[in-house]
Scaffold this motif. Structure first.
Motif, PDB file in Angstrom:
ATOM      1  N   LEU A  77      10.485   8.242   1.568  1.00  0.00           N
ATOM      2  CA  LEU A  77       9.534   7.138   1.615  1.00  0.00           C
ATOM      3  C   LEU A  77       8.431   7.322   0.578  1.00  0.00           C
ATOM      4  O   LEU A  77       7.830   6.359   0.118  1.00  0.00           O
ATOM      5  CB  LEU A  77       8.918   7.038   3.014  1.00  0.00           C
ATOM      6  CG  LEU A  77       9.961   6.978   4.144  1.00  0.00           C
ATOM      7  CD1 LEU A  77       9.304   7.192   5.500  1.00  0.00           C
ATOM      8  CD2 LEU A  77      10.690   5.632   4.120  1.00  0.00           C
ATOM      9  N   ARG A  78       8.161   8.558   0.245  1.00  0.00           N
ATOM     10  CA  ARG A  78       7.179   8.896  -0.787  1.00  0.00           C
ATOM     11  C   ARG A  78       7.638  10.180  -1.450  1.00  0.00           C
ATOM     12  O   ARG A  78       8.150  11.068  -0.768  1.00  0.00           O
ATOM     13  CB  ARG A  78       5.808   9.201  -0.164  1.00  0.00           C
ATOM     14  CG  ARG A  78       5.192   8.042   0.551  1.00  0.00           C
ATOM     15  CD  ARG A  78       3.862   8.475   1.133  1.00  0.00           C
ATOM     16  NE  ARG A  78       3.283   7.372   1.872  1.00  0.00           N
ATOM     17  CZ  ARG A  78       2.146   7.461   2.545  1.00  0.00           C
ATOM     18  NH1 ARG A  78       1.476   8.613   2.578  1.00  0.00           N
ATOM     19  NH2 ARG A  78       1.677   6.414   3.183  1.00  0.00           N
ATOM     20  N   GLN A  82       4.741  12.726   2.046  1.00  0.00           N
ATOM     21  CA  GLN A  82       5.385  12.020   3.159  1.00  0.00           C
ATOM     22  C   GLN A  82       5.111  12.703   4.497  1.00  0.00           C
ATOM     23  O   GLN A  82       5.015  12.035   5.531  1.00  0.00           O
ATOM     24  CB  GLN A  82       6.896  11.913   2.912  1.00  0.00           C
ATOM     25  CG  GLN A  82       7.610  11.103   3.983  1.00  0.00           C
ATOM     26  CD  GLN A  82       9.043  10.783   3.617  1.00  0.00           C
ATOM     27  OE1 GLN A  82       9.368  10.648   2.437  1.00  0.00           O
ATOM     28  NE2 GLN A  82       9.893  10.654   4.609  1.00  0.00           N
ATOM     29  N   GLN A  90       7.474   7.546  10.185  1.00  0.00           N
ATOM     30  CA  GLN A  90       8.574   7.743   9.237  1.00  0.00           C
ATOM     31  C   GLN A  90       9.872   7.166   9.801  1.00  0.00           C
ATOM     32  O   GLN A  90      10.622   6.490   9.095  1.00  0.00           O
ATOM     33  CB  GLN A  90       8.763   9.231   8.939  1.00  0.00           C
ATOM     34  CG  GLN A  90       7.600   9.859   8.182  1.00  0.00           C
ATOM     35  CD  GLN A  90       7.920  11.288   7.770  1.00  0.00           C
ATOM     36  OE1 GLN A  90       8.987  11.567   7.230  1.00  0.00           O
ATOM     37  NE2 GLN A  90       6.993  12.198   8.020  1.00  0.00           N
ATOM     38  N   LEU A  93       9.933   3.410   9.607  1.00  0.00           N
ATOM     39  CA  LEU A  93      10.126   2.945   8.232  1.00  0.00           C
ATOM     40  C   LEU A  93      11.575   3.142   7.781  1.00  0.00           C
ATOM     41  O   LEU A  93      12.159   2.270   7.120  1.00  0.00           O
ATOM     42  CB  LEU A  93       9.168   3.687   7.289  1.00  0.00           C
ATOM     43  CG  LEU A  93       7.681   3.315   7.434  1.00  0.00           C
ATOM     44  CD1 LEU A  93       6.801   4.329   6.699  1.00  0.00           C
ATOM     45  CD2 LEU A  93       7.418   1.904   6.910  1.00  0.00           C
ATOM     46  N   VAL A  94      12.166   4.280   8.158  1.00  0.00           N
ATOM     47  CA  VAL A  94      13.560   4.545   7.771  1.00  0.00           C
ATOM     48  C   VAL A  94      14.488   3.520   8.449  1.00  0.00           C
ATOM     49  O   VAL A  94      15.398   2.972   7.810  1.00  0.00           O
ATOM     50  CB  VAL A  94      13.963   5.989   8.133  1.00  0.00           C
ATOM     51  CG1 VAL A  94      15.468   6.200   7.955  1.00  0.00           C
ATOM     52  CG2 VAL A  94      13.194   6.990   7.270  1.00  0.00           C
ATOM     53  N   VAL A  97      14.299   0.351   6.554  1.00  0.00           N
ATOM     54  CA  VAL A  97      15.058   0.412   5.295  1.00  0.00           C
ATOM     55  C   VAL A  97      16.549   0.202   5.573  1.00  0.00           C
ATOM     56  O   VAL A  97      17.235  -0.536   4.860  1.00  0.00           O
ATOM     57  CB  VAL A  97      14.817   1.765   4.578  1.00  0.00           C
ATOM     58  CG1 VAL A  97      15.850   1.992   3.475  1.00  0.00           C
ATOM     59  CG2 VAL A  97      13.400   1.815   3.999  1.00  0.00           C
ATOM     60  N   THR A 177      14.146  13.487   8.177  1.00  0.00           N
ATOM     61  CA  THR A 177      14.336  13.521   6.734  1.00  0.00           C
ATOM     62  C   THR A 177      13.674  14.742   6.115  1.00  0.00           C
ATOM     63  O   THR A 177      12.511  15.016   6.358  1.00  0.00           O
ATOM     64  CB  THR A 177      13.826  12.209   6.087  1.00  0.00           C
ATOM     65  OG1 THR A 177      13.875  12.346   4.675  1.00  0.00           O
ATOM     66  CG2 THR A 177      12.423  11.883   6.492  1.00  0.00           C
ATOM     67  N   GLY A 341      11.135   4.965  -1.398  1.00  0.00           N
ATOM     68  CA  GLY A 341       9.952   4.188  -1.027  1.00  0.00           C
ATOM     69  C   GLY A 341      10.097   3.533   0.331  1.00  0.00           C
ATOM     70  O   GLY A 341      11.158   3.584   0.961  1.00  0.00           O
ATOM     71  N   GLU A 342       9.000   2.929   0.763  1.00  0.00           N
ATOM     72  CA  GLU A 342       8.975   2.319   2.094  1.00  0.00           C
ATOM     73  C   GLU A 342       9.704   0.982   2.129  1.00  0.00           C
ATOM     74  O   GLU A 342      10.140   0.541   3.185  1.00  0.00           O
ATOM     75  CB  GLU A 342       7.521   2.115   2.544  1.00  0.00           C
ATOM     76  CG  GLU A 342       6.775   3.428   2.720  1.00  0.00           C
ATOM     77  CD  GLU A 342       5.376   3.239   3.285  1.00  0.00           C
ATOM     78  OE1 GLU A 342       5.017   2.100   3.680  1.00  0.00           O
ATOM     79  OE2 GLU A 342       4.627   4.233   3.324  1.00  0.00           O
ATOM     80  N   ARG A 343       9.782   0.328   0.992  1.00  0.00           N
ATOM     81  CA  ARG A 343      10.519  -0.950   0.927  1.00  0.00           C
ATOM     82  C   ARG A 343      11.594  -0.803  -0.132  1.00  0.00           C
ATOM     83  O   ARG A 343      11.282  -0.736  -1.312  1.00  0.00           O
ATOM     84  CB  ARG A 343       9.579  -2.099   0.544  1.00  0.00           C
ATOM     85  CG  ARG A 343       8.715  -2.588   1.682  1.00  0.00           C
ATOM     86  CD  ARG A 343       8.147  -3.955   1.331  1.00  0.00           C
ATOM     87  NE  ARG A 343       9.147  -4.992   1.356  1.00  0.00           N
ATOM     88  CZ  ARG A 343       9.207  -5.999   0.478  1.00  0.00           C
ATOM     89  NH1 ARG A 343       8.353  -6.085  -0.502  1.00  0.00           N
ATOM     90  NH2 ARG A 343      10.154  -6.928   0.578  1.00  0.00           N
ATOM     91  N   GLN A 344      12.825  -0.757   0.289  1.00  0.00           N
ATOM     92  CA  GLN A 344      13.933  -0.583  -0.664  1.00  0.00           C
ATOM     93  C   GLN A 344      14.736  -1.875  -0.692  1.00  0.00           C
ATOM     94  O   GLN A 344      15.865  -1.938  -0.238  1.00  0.00           O
ATOM     95  CB  GLN A 344      14.764   0.640  -0.266  1.00  0.00           C
ATOM     96  CG  GLN A 344      13.910   1.915  -0.237  1.00  0.00           C
ATOM     97  CD  GLN A 344      14.678   3.168   0.152  1.00  0.00           C
ATOM     98  OE1 GLN A 344      15.898   3.163   0.250  1.00  0.00           O
ATOM     99  NE2 GLN A 344      13.941   4.252   0.393  1.00  0.00           N
TER     100      GLN A 344
END
Ligand code: ZN
Length: 429
Positions: A77-78, A82, A90, A93-94, A97, A177, A341-344
């Motif tokens: 994510l970063r 992260q 996390q 967010l995953v 994605v 992760t 990244g957070e938005r893929q």
């Protein structure tokens, strides 16, 4: 929910076998493609409705195999920091994605560093929506290599045993992760590879040269010794699996091929000698064009600092030259977004960018059949043929005539193993 047959009617099929597009109705049954019935567009369409049968009218749309991203990082994510995000954040967010990848028409992701079999289990149980996931676990890197994200002022005692999960420099949340694992010496490499398979990896990823978004490791420098690389390859081959190596420049790339890596990621700075060696060894390559384009238009989304526009332009030119060379030598060439990244949300860019270099039909085949071959799952997915799993993306318009639509539009419909998983760019929950 009753399991029903599903017909996709009225669409133009691009089956990714190399055949020209044709009009056909597809019947899906038991999660697989049961029939591909060619249709004469000048006659009245057949009525496919019937008891226990659902029909999706996709007239005017293009029906393609679900896309395979051969180079994903859903858990990164970063690049830095992260671990400062709480593990539940996390995880959320995953999961986002993963769901969003499905809505982009990607039904398979080969994850090349970060996540392990735990995430696969969450998907398998149906707890979260997402593509079929082929994880690599942690990327195996040497100390001071592309995976060594420590600052230069780090206290080395804190990483005395880099093979212990959670004590390596990869940031992230253990169990969800962990991107990197540092090894030095063949024994450490053996153990690291075994560890990844234990945690559910389907293939192993190594860093065999320096890279771009890192400091202190020149891109020309080979990384990992041949003995270390061979140790990893031996473990993978004993598991019936393979190693893929991040390699930009010739020396490290050739070393990885000699050590038995079956696939090379990026391959940006290859010369003729290197490509000839790959062709002779039957080594595949995965070109990653999206990242350099995103560096040009939106570097912040990668968590990267400002990028010298000259560097980014040179990178794009090198990548284009590499694709041309790999094609000319007949190396099996797939494609991967390498998004982090957070938005893929730009996975489709990879197909459009390959279309600009190699033509749209080739790009579509790369992102489906060829990537499935590279991932070792081509007997199940990658083409629209009877017997294959019904992973399907239905695209409005004609992506062969207008491949850039893959940069702007999402599929109107996505099937994964026969189930409707996304509609109008949104995941069906
Ligand atoms: Zn990558």
């Amino acid at each position: 929910m009753t399991v029903r047959d599903l017909w996709l009617t009225g669409g133009t099929v691009v089956d990714a076998t190399g055949r020209d597009p044709f009009r056909a109705d597809l019947r899906v049954s038991g999660g697989r493609i049961a029939e591909v019935v060619e249709v004469d567009p000048t006659t009245r369409p057949a009525d496919r409705r019937g008891p226990g049968t659902a029909v999706e009218d996709v007239t005017g749309a293009t029906v393609v195999p679900g896309f395979v991203d051969a180079h994903a990082h859903v858990g990164i994510l970063r690049l830095h920091g992260q671990a400062a995000l709480p593990a539940p954040v996390q995880a959320a967010l995953v999961f986002d994605v993963l769901a969003d990848s499905l809505a982009q028409g990607f039904t398979t992701l080969r994850d090349l560093g970060g996540v392990d079999g735990g995430l696969v289990e969450a998907l398998r149980r149906g707890l979260v929506p997402g593509p079929r996931l082929l994880p690599s676990g942690q990327i195996i890197s040497q100390t001071g290599g592309h995976g060594d994200l420590r600052g230069t002022a780090v206290d080395p005692r804190r990483d005395a045993d880099p093979c212990r999960s959670g004590q390596n420099p990869g940031t992230g949340a253990p169990g969800l992760t962990l991107p990197m694992l540092l090894v030095d010496g063949a024994d450490a490499a053996t153990r690291a590879a075994r560890e990844q398979f234990h945690r559910g990896a389907t293939q192993i990823k190594v860093f065999a040269t320096g890279g771009l978004l890192s400091h202190g490791d020149p891109i020309e420098a080979p990384q990992l010794t041949e003995a270390e690389l061979r140790a990893v390859v031996d473990v993978a081959e004993d598991r019936g699996s393979y190693v893929t190596a991040h390699a930009h420049s010739p020396r490290g790339l050739q070393r990885a091929v000699r050590a038995g890596a079956r696939c090379i990621e990026h391959a940006t700075l290859v010369d003729e000698e290197t490509v000839a060696l790959m062709a002779a060894s039957g080594t595949s390559a995965v070109a990653t064009l999206t990242v350099s384009e995103v560096l040009r238009v939106d570097p912040a989304s990668l968590g990267a600092g400002p990028v010298d526009p000259g560097d980014a332009a040179r990178l794009r030119e090198s990548a284009a030259r590499a694709v041309d060379l790999l094609e000319r030598y007949g190396v099996r060439l797939g494609c991967g977004s390498d998004l982090i990244g957070e938005r893929q949300h730009r996975r489709g860019w990879e197909v459009a960018l390959h279309a600009r270099l190699s033509g749209a039909a080739t790009a579509l085949e790369r992102a489906t059949r060829v990537n499935a071959e590279i991932c070792g799952i081509a007997d199940e997915v990658g083409t629209l043929q009877v017997g294959k799993l019904a992973d399907v993306a239905v695209l409005d318009g004609d992506p062969l005539a207008h491949p850039d639509l893959l940069m702007t539009a999402r599929p109107r419909l996505v099937l994964q193993a026969g189930a409707v998983v996304a509609r109008a760019g949104e995941v069906v929950r």
